[in-house]
Write an enzyme that holds these catalytic residues in place. Structure first.
Site, mmCIF file in Angstrom:
data_model
loop_
_atom_site.group_PDB
_atom_site.id
_atom_site.type_symbol
_atom_site.label_atom_id
_atom_site.label_comp_id
_atom_site.label_asym_id
_atom_site.label_seq_id
_atom_site.Cartn_x
_atom_site.Cartn_y
_atom_site.Cartn_z
ATOM 1 N N LYS A 88 0.795 8.780 18.928
ATOM 2 C CA LYS A 88 0.278 8.708 17.549
ATOM 3 C C LYS A 88 -1.218 8.455 17.555
ATOM 4 O O LYS A 88 -1.963 9.041 16.760
ATOM 5 C CB LYS A 88 1.008 7.571 16.805
ATOM 6 C CG LYS A 88 0.623 7.413 15.329
ATOM 7 C CD LYS A 88 1.413 8.342 14.431
ATOM 8 C CE LYS A 88 0.897 8.420 13.001
ATOM 9 N NZ LYS A 88 1.110 7.226 12.226
ATOM 10 N N GLU A 129 -9.328 1.882 9.414
ATOM 11 C CA GLU A 129 -8.652 1.420 10.628
ATOM 12 C C GLU A 129 -9.403 1.853 11.892
ATOM 13 O O GLU A 129 -8.808 1.956 12.961
ATOM 14 C CB GLU A 129 -7.218 1.958 10.650
ATOM 15 C CG GLU A 129 -6.366 1.378 9.526
ATOM 16 C CD GLU A 129 -4.915 1.829 9.612
ATOM 17 O OE1 GLU A 129 -4.031 0.957 9.670
ATOM 18 O OE2 GLU A 129 -4.673 3.048 9.620
ATOM 19 N N ASN A 131 -1.076 1.742 12.370
ATOM 20 C CA ASN A 131 -1.713 2.745 13.230
ATOM 21 C C ASN A 131 -2.496 2.043 14.322
ATOM 22 O O ASN A 131 -2.834 0.876 14.202
ATOM 23 C CB ASN A 131 -2.702 3.582 12.410
ATOM 24 C CG ASN A 131 -2.005 4.688 11.652
ATOM 25 O OD1 ASN A 131 -1.031 5.265 12.123
ATOM 26 N ND2 ASN A 131 -2.503 4.977 10.468
ATOM 27 N N ASN A 141 -7.141 17.671 6.214
ATOM 28 C CA ASN A 141 -6.766 17.917 7.609
ATOM 29 C C ASN A 141 -6.858 19.405 7.982
ATOM 30 O O ASN A 141 -7.278 19.748 9.083
ATOM 31 C CB ASN A 141 -5.339 17.423 7.876
ATOM 32 C CG ASN A 141 -5.230 15.920 7.730
ATOM 33 O OD1 ASN A 141 -6.238 15.225 7.550
ATOM 34 N ND2 ASN A 141 -4.009 15.395 7.784
ATOM 35 N N SER A 181 -5.507 9.097 6.114
ATOM 36 C CA SER A 181 -5.626 7.757 5.514
ATOM 37 C C SER A 181 -7.059 7.243 5.643
ATOM 38 O O SER A 181 -7.583 6.595 4.737
ATOM 39 C CB SER A 181 -4.645 6.798 6.184
ATOM 40 O OG SER A 181 -4.882 6.753 7.576
ATOM 41 N N GLY A 187 0.865 -1.187 0.000
ATOM 42 C CA GLY A 187 0.000 0.000 0.000
ATOM 43 C C GLY A 187 0.893 1.225 0.000
ATOM 44 O O GLY A 187 2.087 1.132 -0.316
ATOM 45 N N ASN A 217 -8.361 11.459 12.202
ATOM 46 C CA ASN A 217 -8.828 10.507 11.183
ATOM 47 C C ASN A 217 -10.338 10.325 11.108
ATOM 48 O O ASN A 217 -10.919 10.494 10.032
ATOM 49 C CB ASN A 217 -8.120 9.161 11.357
ATOM 50 C CG ASN A 217 -6.660 9.243 10.946
ATOM 51 O OD1 ASN A 217 -6.102 10.341 10.872
ATOM 52 N ND2 ASN A 217 -6.036 8.112 10.678
#
Lengths: 293, 293
Positions: A181, A260, A101, A199, A248, A9, A189
């Site tokens: 993180k 995610e 992540n 963002n 992402s 990816g 996100n």
């Protein structure tokens, strides 16, 4: 160093491109088609208006993994499950580096036989635009911390991997590093994915900025953060630096892919439950993003 | 009966079309261009595959309003402010009927000189597709209740206006009637606008259904609802009946228009504040929709 990278990816392609400058990299792809394209065409990296190209060995089978001196796992967090059995088969002395992540996958790593396991957090912006091309949209750093093994492991691999154009830094505690993180990911996100904005919009639009504060307040509650102002400021400055980027998760929603969200907000919900901390916007965000998948 | 309708959005066009079957209707448009189109072409109504057309007088100026026997105000809630001075100029004996969503505008009506004021809640699905065409996407009913005037007023106008194809029903208390509609709007509209989905998705997608429950719980808290199960079931059955429709707020977001979020969720936030009831998802929804405007 012989490096294997699992997953092609955006992050897999980015690492393959940069690390192949000084290392012998093999990229392990899920789809045969992608492996063939990369194996013959190489990997293209676009940064600004410049496109660079490097030859990189790519294959679909993971049977050659055993010869590597470092295996980097660059699949999405939710895909760890589907490759974990391959990792179990690897000799226990091969060091592994995980770049996912969230923190929802850390429990799964406990069962692995390898004696050296590193975790990494990637602060680059990267966008895969085709099977063999990644756009490097935000210059950043990769932090490495030891999940299992001798304390010097992070420092050792930082020295081996870092270059001027692709820096690495060691971090002392993997939990702190991952949490730092995760806090950022949990705020930026899901909001950008739900609102479908870049963002920068989270700080430019006063209503969205208010949403950021609402979400951050609950994340801070769950992590029982002490220096809230500094933490919030850190998130704001990341939005400033990556203003033109889509997160992402936002990209996943645009392209109808799985996100995610489980590893990020799902993990926070579990933590909130475990600590009996009341949250209401996080479950809302979780279900809103989950429903788009 | 001479009826004036102010506002030629989806609801204005829908009412103009149906009421002109038995009444002398004048449609007052904001834009001269639209008034000219309708005045020469009439109003087209599409239902299923059938398109019907009726001649309707349309004008841009409101100077003829004084001759009407009923003036229906069909502008969006936030536009009331911009026409309220015109209404102040009307003879006090002309009955007014307001068709806005939400309850945020009710205070503004207090200052009007008219002795007969009705409120209406519209349960039709309607979509304006061009200046002179409205698609009747969901067959419903219009409820009328007295805001000011003799109690028989609602019943009287229901008898004058209703037909088989465009039914009206009287309601006893305007507050109950408006609240019933507001509860539905507060749950369905901001969620569908934020998620950009049809009403049916809120019940078909289990994650979105969960969001509906979360939002409803806060709305029910603010209104201190007693029979929560029945109220929630009512919202679910409206989603079922209008499954293929986009809510008006969702359409506003799609087309980059101002939404009615202030009159709906904004009103609930004021009520929550007034009653010191703690809410967290409603402020989130408010800011999320507000930010898209």
């Amino acid at each position: 160093m012989k490096i294997g990278i699992i997953g092609a990816g955006s992050i897999g392609l980015l690492f393959a491109f940069y690390l192949s400058e000084h290392h012998d990299v093999t990229l392990y792809c899920k789809r045969k088609e992608q492996a063939n394209t990369i194996d013959t065409e190489g990997v293209k990296l676009k940064m600004g208006e410049t496109v660079l190209q490097r030859k990189i060995r790519a294959m679909c089978s993971t049977k050659w993994l055993v010869r590597e001196q470092l295996v980097i796992v660059a699949v999405k967090q939710y895909a760890i499950q589907s490759i974990i059995h391959e990792l179990h088969k690897l000799p226990s002395e091969i060091p592994l580096l995980f770049l996912q992540n969230g923190m929802g996958h850390l429990d799964e790593l406990k069962t692995l036989p390898q004696t050296s396991i590193l975790l990494g957090t990637v602060e680059h912006g990267a966008l895969r635009v085709s099977d063999d091309q990644v756009n490097h949209t935000g210059y950043g750093i990769t932090k490495l911390a030891v999940y299992r093994g001798i304390p010097e492991l992070a420092e050792t691999f930082v020295r081996k991997l870092r270059t001027k154009s692709f820096p690495f830094d060691p971090a002392d505690h993997f939990e702190t590093m991952m949490k730092d993180k995760l806090i950022v990911n949990a705020v930026i996100n899901p909001l950008t994915a739900l609102l479908r904005v870049r963002n920068g919009q989270l700080i430019a639009n006063p209503y969205y900025f208010h949403l950021m504060k609402i979400v951050f307040a609950e994340v801070a509650d769950v992590f029982e953060l002490e220096n809230r102002e500094r933490e919030f400021h850190r998130i704001v400055s990341i939005c400033e630096r990556t203003a033109e980027n889509y997160s992402s998760m936002c990209k996943d929603v645009f392209e109808g892919r799985k996100t995610e969200i489980d590893g990020i907000v799902g993990y926070l919900l579990q933590e909130a439950d475990r600590k009996s901390i009341s949250v209401s916007v996080l479950p809302f965000l979780y279900n809103a993003v989950k429903g788009t998948e």
